[in-house]
Design an enzyme around this catalytic site. Structure first.
Site, PDB file in Angstrom:
ATOM      1  N   ASP A   1      16.021 -14.568  18.983  1.00  0.00           N
ATOM      2  CA  ASP A   1      14.988 -13.554  19.220  1.00  0.00           C
ATOM      3  C   ASP A   1      13.678 -13.980  18.577  1.00  0.00           C
ATOM      4  OD1 ASP A   1      14.449 -10.501  19.908  1.00  0.00           O
ATOM      5  OD2 ASP A   1      13.575 -10.892  17.937  1.00  0.00           O
TER       6      ASP A   1
ATOM      7  N   HIS B   1       6.556  -5.514  23.096  1.00  0.00           N
ATOM      8  CA  HIS B   1       6.933  -5.454  21.675  1.00  0.00           C
ATOM      9  C   HIS B   1       6.877  -4.018  21.109  1.00  0.00           C
ATOM     10  CE1 HIS B   1       7.045  -8.262  17.968  1.00  0.00           C
ATOM     11  NE2 HIS B   1       7.696  -7.155  17.712  1.00  0.00           N
TER      12      HIS B   1
HETATM   13  N1  LIG Z   1      11.021  -5.472  17.943  1.00  0.00           N
HETATM   14  C1  LIG Z   1      10.541  -5.255  16.757  1.00  0.00           C
HETATM   15  O1  LIG Z   1       9.531  -4.567  16.565  1.00  0.00           O
HETATM   16  C2  LIG Z   1      11.235  -5.874  15.566  1.00  0.00           C
HETATM   17  C3  LIG Z   1      10.988  -5.372  14.276  1.00  0.00           C
HETATM   18  C4  LIG Z   1      11.694  -5.934  13.210  1.00  0.00           C
HETATM   19  C5  LIG Z   1      12.578  -6.973  13.458  1.00  0.00           C
HETATM   20  N2  LIG Z   1      12.773  -7.470  14.718  1.00  0.00           N
HETATM   21  C6  LIG Z   1      13.699  -8.572  15.006  1.00  0.00           C
HETATM   22  O2  LIG Z   1      14.947  -8.312  14.382  1.00  0.00           O
HETATM   23  C7  LIG Z   1      15.269  -9.356  13.467  1.00  0.00           C
HETATM   24  C8  LIG Z   1      16.068  -8.836  12.303  1.00  0.00           C
HETATM   25  O3  LIG Z   1      15.381  -7.813  11.624  1.00  0.00           O
HETATM   26  P1  LIG Z   1      14.753  -8.017  10.172  1.00  0.00           P
HETATM   27  O4  LIG Z   1      14.400  -9.423   9.994  1.00  0.00           O
HETATM   28  O5  LIG Z   1      13.706  -6.984  10.024  1.00  0.00           O
HETATM   29  O6  LIG Z   1      15.923  -7.542   9.196  1.00  0.00           O
HETATM   30  P2  LIG Z   1      17.475  -7.893   8.939  1.00  0.00           P
HETATM   31  O7  LIG Z   1      17.961  -8.916   9.859  1.00  0.00           O
HETATM   32  O8  LIG Z   1      18.181  -6.585   8.866  1.00  0.00           O
HETATM   33  O9  LIG Z   1      17.435  -8.433   7.451  1.00  0.00           O
HETATM   34  C9  LIG Z   1      16.891  -9.667   7.096  1.00  0.00           C
HETATM   35  C10 LIG Z   1      16.970  -9.761   5.587  1.00  0.00           C
HETATM   36  O10 LIG Z   1      18.319  -9.579   5.173  1.00  0.00           O
HETATM   37  C11 LIG Z   1      18.797 -10.713   4.467  1.00  0.00           C
HETATM   38  N3  LIG Z   1      20.144 -10.998   4.990  1.00  0.00           N
HETATM   39  C12 LIG Z   1      20.491 -11.449   6.224  1.00  0.00           C
HETATM   40  N4  LIG Z   1      21.825 -11.581   6.321  1.00  0.00           N
HETATM   41  C13 LIG Z   1      22.339 -11.196   5.139  1.00  0.00           C
HETATM   42  C14 LIG Z   1      23.660 -11.109   4.632  1.00  0.00           C
HETATM   43  N5  LIG Z   1      24.729 -11.455   5.356  1.00  0.00           N
HETATM   44  N6  LIG Z   1      23.816 -10.668   3.353  1.00  0.00           N
HETATM   45  C15 LIG Z   1      22.757 -10.312   2.603  1.00  0.00           C
HETATM   46  N7  LIG Z   1      21.474 -10.390   3.028  1.00  0.00           N
HETATM   47  C16 LIG Z   1      21.272 -10.828   4.293  1.00  0.00           C
HETATM   48  C17 LIG Z   1      17.809 -11.837   4.750  1.00  0.00           C
HETATM   49  O11 LIG Z   1      17.623 -12.593   3.573  1.00  0.00           O
HETATM   50  P3  LIG Z   1      17.892 -14.196   3.521  1.00  0.00           P
HETATM   51  O12 LIG Z   1      16.885 -14.838   4.430  1.00  0.00           O
HETATM   52  O13 LIG Z   1      17.697 -14.475   2.073  1.00  0.00           O
HETATM   53  O14 LIG Z   1      19.304 -14.374   3.992  1.00  0.00           O
HETATM   54  C18 LIG Z   1      16.523 -11.083   5.066  1.00  0.00           C
HETATM   55  O15 LIG Z   1      15.786 -10.825   3.892  1.00  0.00           O
HETATM   56  C19 LIG Z   1      13.894  -9.922  13.101  1.00  0.00           C
HETATM   57  O16 LIG Z   1      13.984 -11.188  12.492  1.00  0.00           O
HETATM   58  C20 LIG Z   1      13.227  -9.915  14.440  1.00  0.00           C
HETATM   59  O17 LIG Z   1      13.681 -11.012  15.232  1.00  0.00           O
HETATM   60  C21 LIG Z   1      12.131  -6.897  15.780  1.00  0.00           C
END
Ligand SMILES: NC(=O)c1ccc[n+]([C@@H]2O[C@H](COP(=O)([O-])OP(=O)(O)OC[C@H]3O[C@@H](n4cnc5c(N)ncnc54)[C@H](OP(=O)(O)O)[C@@H]3O)[C@@H](O)[C@H]2O)c1
Length: 272
Positions: free
Chosen positions: A42, A105
């Site tokens: 993504d 988005h």
């Molecule tokens: N459409 C939208 O508006 C929108 C908004 C937000 C996000 N997104 C998409 O969704 C994706 C995911 O959301 P997000 O990045 O906000 O949050 P997330 O995936 O819920 O969390 C990411 C964070 O959690 C940690 N993490 C990941 N796996 C883990 C595990 N197994 N144990 C402990 N910590 C863990 C990562 O740290 P480390 O790197 O240290 O592992 C990072 O700091 C984004 O990257 C993006 O592609 C889309």
């Protein structure tokens, strides 16, 4: 890997999120993820990493047609001609002839939704993307978008994890044959220290994060956790070899409320 079927698309149930992953580190983690079995990445114009995502895909050696790539059009490019131009720029950066899924988005109330949906459908008709969808759309906006779009919408990508109750959006997606794609699915890492999820996980030999991701995919939700750590790439995809009991599913489902939202901006819609 499990797939979620939605309006003609077959979406791998776990994908790699790439928000805030940049440069060589981004290319490397995408490459590693694909080597470990991920088949869904993504990205978005706004993440400024489409080039590196493309590099990572090519470096992995996995064939392009085996990987599901999503990108998202930023809200300032919603006027129809702008949309087409910006998607072509995304494809140029990715060095791909098409993406699998193209999303708006965020909603943009300053540009006619009907015109934007026509433009999005045209991107599909031109072969710039296989499928189209939306992100951060409320129930009312989903209904308007579906009514205005000449092509089927495959998903609404929204924040979704155990602390946020998203049942209304989920129901609207179901009604329209759309998948719910969960962003911030591990609540930005907060689930790691959740005692309740950890206790549930202990019975299955799984971590709290794995329980959380399993809870999502077991409901037919697609999840796109992001990590910059190679060891967590495996952890986040190893959720297909166990099944949560109905009791455990229910226990997690009551943890959410409307206050659990972590991603919010001044330009966000009036959430359900
Ligand atoms: N459409 C939208 O508006 C929108 C908004 C937000 C996000 N997104 C998409 O969704 C994706 C995911 O959301 P997000 O990045 O906000 O949050 P997330 O995936 O819920 O969390 C990411 C964070 O959690 C940690 N993490 C990941 N796996 C883990 C595990 N197994 N144990 C402990 N910590 C863990 C990562 O740290 P480390 O790197 O240290 O592992 C990072 O700091 C984004 O990257 C993006 O592609 C889309």
């Amino acid at each position: 890997m499990l797939f979620v079927e939605a309006n003609g698309a077959r979406v791998p149930a776990i994908g790699l999120g790439t928000w805030e992953l940049r440069g060589r580190a981004c290319a490397r983690i995408v490459e590693q993820a694909l080597r470990l079995g991920y088949r869904h990445i993504d990205t978005a114009q706004m993440y400024e990493n489409e080039r590196e995502v493309g590099e990572g895909v090519r470096a992995s050696g996995v064939k392009r047609d085996e990987v599901f790539i999503t990108t998202k059009v930023w809200t300032t490019h919603f006027a129809p001609h702008d949309l087409e131009r910006s998607v072509k720029e995304s494809l140029f950066k990715l060095r791909m002839s098409e993406v699998d899924l193209l999303l708006l988005h965020w909603p943009n109330p300053h540009i006619s939704l009907s015109e934007t949906m026509q433009g999005l459908a045209r991107a599909k008709q031109l072969g710039l993307t296989k499928h189209i969808g939306v992100s951060n759309f409320t129930v009312a906006l989903i209904e308007q978008a579906v009514a205005a779009c000449p092509e089927p919408l495959v998903c609404d990508q929204v924040e979704c994890h155990p602390y946020l109750d998203q049942r209304k959006v989920r129901a609207a997606c179901d009604q329209n044959g759309m998948a719910l794609v969960a962003y911030s699915p591990v609540a930005k890492g907060r689930v790691k220290s959740d005692a309740r999820l950890a206790v549930i996980g202990k019975a299955y030999g799984k971590s709290a994060a794995q329980v959380c991701l399993r809870w999502l995919v077991q409901q037919g939700v697609v999840a796109i956790p992001r990590t910059s750590k190679i060891e967590r790439l495996s952890e986040n995809i190893e959720v297909f070899d166990f099944e949560l009991s109905q009791n455990d599913m229910d226990e997690i489902s009551v943890m959410g409320n409307a206050q659990g939202r972590l991603v919010n901006f001044g330009f966000a819609p009036d959430w359900d």
